[in-house]
Every structure is written in structure tokens, then in C-alpha cells.
Design a protein around this motif. Structure first.
Motif, PDB file in Angstrom:
ATOM      1  N   ALA A  23       0.842  -1.189   0.000  1.00 17.95           N
ATOM      2  CA  ALA A  23       0.000   0.000   0.000  1.00 17.95           C
ATOM      3  C   ALA A  23       0.882   1.246   0.000  1.00 17.95           C
ATOM      4  CB  ALA A  23      -0.904   0.005   1.221  1.00 17.95           C
ATOM      5  N   ALA A  24       0.325   2.336  -0.472  1.00 14.49           N
ATOM      6  CA  ALA A  24       1.073   3.602  -0.522  1.00 14.49           C
ATOM      7  C   ALA A  24       0.389   4.633   0.366  1.00 14.49           C
ATOM      8  CB  ALA A  24       1.136   4.112  -1.956  1.00 14.49           C
ATOM      9  N   SER A  25       1.183   5.406   1.060  1.00 10.39           N
ATOM     10  CA  SER A  25       0.693   6.538   1.852  1.00 10.39           C
ATOM     11  C   SER A  25       1.448   7.773   1.382  1.00 10.39           C
ATOM     12  CB  SER A  25       0.952   6.308   3.342  1.00 10.39           C
ATOM     13  OG  SER A  25       0.202   5.219   3.805  1.00 10.39           O
ATOM     14  N   PHE A  26       0.718   8.857   1.161  1.00  5.53           N
ATOM     15  CA  PHE A  26       1.343  10.077   0.665  1.00  5.53           C
ATOM     16  C   PHE A  26       0.474  11.270   1.023  1.00  5.53           C
ATOM     17  CE2 PHE A  26      -1.336   8.232  -2.539  1.00  5.53           C
ATOM     18  CZ  PHE A  26      -2.042   9.291  -3.082  1.00  5.53           C
ATOM     19  N   ASP A  27       1.042  12.440   0.936  1.00  4.63           N
ATOM     20  CA  ASP A  27       0.314  13.675   1.219  1.00  4.63           C
ATOM     21  C   ASP A  27      -0.372  14.178  -0.045  1.00  4.63           C
ATOM     22  OD1 ASP A  27       1.251  13.647   3.833  1.00  4.63           O
ATOM     23  OD2 ASP A  27       2.976  14.908   3.362  1.00  4.63           O
ATOM     24  N   CYS A  28      -1.578  14.722   0.124  1.00  6.18           N
ATOM     25  CA  CYS A  28      -2.297  15.334  -0.985  1.00  6.18           C
ATOM     26  C   CYS A  28      -1.442  16.461  -1.554  1.00  6.18           C
ATOM     27  CB  CYS A  28      -3.636  15.885  -0.495  1.00  6.18           C
ATOM     28  SG  CYS A  28      -4.533  16.863  -1.731  1.00  6.18           S
ATOM     29  N   ARG A  40      -4.065  -2.817  -5.252  1.00  3.18           N
ATOM     30  CA  ARG A  40      -4.904  -2.990  -6.444  1.00  3.18           C
ATOM     31  C   ARG A  40      -5.230  -1.658  -7.114  1.00  3.18           C
ATOM     32  NH1 ARG A  40     -10.620  -4.949  -5.370  1.00  3.18           N
ATOM     33  NH2 ARG A  40     -11.047  -2.766  -5.628  1.00  3.18           N
ATOM     34  N   CYS A  41      -5.638  -0.664  -6.327  1.00  2.88           N
ATOM     35  CA  CYS A  41      -5.983   0.644  -6.905  1.00  2.88           C
ATOM     36  C   CYS A  41      -4.759   1.326  -7.509  1.00  2.88           C
ATOM     37  CB  CYS A  41      -6.645   1.527  -5.850  1.00  2.88           C
ATOM     38  SG  CYS A  41      -8.335   1.010  -5.475  1.00  2.88           S
ATOM     39  N   ARG A  42      -3.596   1.143  -6.897  1.00  4.98           N
ATOM     40  CA  ARG A  42      -2.359   1.701  -7.452  1.00  4.98           C
ATOM     41  C   ARG A  42      -2.050   1.065  -8.804  1.00  4.98           C
ATOM     42  NH1 ARG A  42       1.837   0.029  -4.099  1.00  4.98           N
ATOM     43  NH2 ARG A  42       3.224   1.196  -5.431  1.00  4.98           N
ATOM     44  N   LYS A  43      -2.142  -0.259  -8.876  1.00  2.00           N
ATOM     45  CA  LYS A  43      -1.819  -0.969 -10.119  1.00  2.00           C
ATOM     46  C   LYS A  43      -2.797  -0.623 -11.236  1.00  2.00           C
ATOM     47  CE  LYS A  43       0.709  -4.920  -8.352  1.00  2.00           C
ATOM     48  NZ  LYS A  43       0.727  -6.382  -8.185  1.00  2.00           N
ATOM     49  N   GLN A  44      -4.059  -0.432 -10.878  1.00  2.00           N
ATOM     50  CA  GLN A  44      -5.089  -0.134 -11.877  1.00  2.00           C
ATOM     51  C   GLN A  44      -5.210   1.364 -12.165  1.00  2.00           C
ATOM     52  OE1 GLN A  44      -8.703  -1.918 -10.410  1.00  2.00           O
ATOM     53  NE2 GLN A  44      -7.983  -3.984 -10.831  1.00  2.00           N
ATOM     54  N   SER A  45      -4.419   2.182 -11.483  1.00  2.00           N
ATOM     55  CA  SER A  45      -4.456   3.646 -11.629  1.00  2.00           C
ATOM     56  C   SER A  45      -5.858   4.211 -11.408  1.00  2.00           C
ATOM     57  CB  SER A  45      -3.926   4.069 -13.004  1.00  2.00           C
ATOM     58  OG  SER A  45      -2.586   3.689 -13.161  1.00  2.00           O
ATOM     59  N   ASN A  46      -6.565   3.653 -10.416  1.00  2.00           N
ATOM     60  CA  ASN A  46      -7.902   4.154 -10.078  1.00  2.00           C
ATOM     61  C   ASN A  46      -7.800   5.577  -9.538  1.00  2.00           C
ATOM     62  OD1 ASN A  46      -8.900   1.655 -10.780  1.00  2.00           O
ATOM     63  ND2 ASN A  46      -9.063   0.930  -8.682  1.00  2.00           N
ATOM     64  N   LEU A  47      -8.779   6.385  -9.859  1.00  2.00           N
ATOM     65  CA  LEU A  47      -8.797   7.764  -9.371  1.00  2.00           C
ATOM     66  C   LEU A  47      -9.018   7.803  -7.870  1.00  2.00           C
ATOM     67  CD1 LEU A  47     -10.968   9.580 -12.055  1.00  2.00           C
ATOM     68  CD2 LEU A  47      -8.489   9.605 -11.817  1.00  2.00           C
ATOM     69  N   TYR A  48      -8.486   8.847  -7.247  1.00  2.00           N
ATOM     70  CA  TYR A  48      -8.732   9.094  -5.831  1.00  2.00           C
ATOM     71  C   TYR A  48      -9.138  10.547  -5.675  1.00  2.00           C
ATOM     72  CZ  TYR A  48      -4.109  11.302  -5.761  1.00  2.00           C
ATOM     73  OH  TYR A  48      -3.037  12.109  -6.015  1.00  2.00           O
ATOM     74  N   GLU A  49      -9.848  10.827  -4.582  1.00  2.00           N
ATOM     75  CA  GLU A  49     -10.247  12.198  -4.280  1.00  2.00           C
ATOM     76  C   GLU A  49      -9.922  12.497  -2.831  1.00  2.00           C
ATOM     77  OE1 GLU A  49     -14.197  15.059  -4.139  1.00  2.00           O
ATOM     78  OE2 GLU A  49     -14.266  13.196  -5.268  1.00  2.00           O
ATOM     79  N   CYS A  50      -9.247  13.600  -2.593  1.00  2.00           N
ATOM     80  CA  CYS A  50      -8.901  14.011  -1.238  1.00  2.00           C
ATOM     81  C   CYS A  50     -10.191  14.397  -0.508  1.00  2.00           C
ATOM     82  CB  CYS A  50      -7.938  15.190  -1.269  1.00  2.00           C
ATOM     83  SG  CYS A  50      -7.537  15.825   0.384  1.00  2.00           S
TER      84      CYS A  50
END
Length: 58
Positions: A23-28, A40-50
Motif C-alpha cells: 500500500a502507498a501513503s502520501f500527502d495530498c 490494487r488501486c495503485r496498479k489499476q491507476s484508479n482515481l482518488y479524491e482528497c
């Protein structure tokens, strides 16, 4: 990071509880809020929203 903090991490993209090293943790990039993404979301390049500022990213 304490065990309690690790247990509370949820993927910003899909909402699952995150455990493990992939898993990845990072600042907005906009506001600095701590974000987490599962493998899984990282590999699939799924969008994220802060949740704080609404910034979206891949």
C-alpha cells in the motif's frame, strides 16, 4: 506508525482497510492531507479524491 494508526488506514480510492507493505501513503499535493491507496488501486491507476480539498488524481 502505531498498530492503531495502521488499523485505521483505508484506501482513498475503494475504501478497503489497508494492511501490508504494497500500500502507498502520501500527502495530498494540494492540501497535505494524508492519503492511502491499496495495491490494487495503485496498479489499476484508479482515481482518488482528497476528502479535505476535493483534489483528484490517478
Amino acid at each position: 506508525m502505531s498498530a492503531e494508526q495502521r488499523a485505521q488506514r483505508k484506501c482513498t480510492s475503494c475504501g478497503i482497510n489497508i494492511a501490508g507493505l504494497s500500500a502507498a501513503s502520501f500527502d495530498c499535493p494540494e492540501c497535505g492531507h494524508q492519503l492511502h491507496r491499496c495495491e490494487r488501486c495503485r496498479k489499476q491507476s484508479n482515481l482518488y479524491e482528497c476528502p479535505d480539498c476535493g483534489f483528484t488524481g490517478p
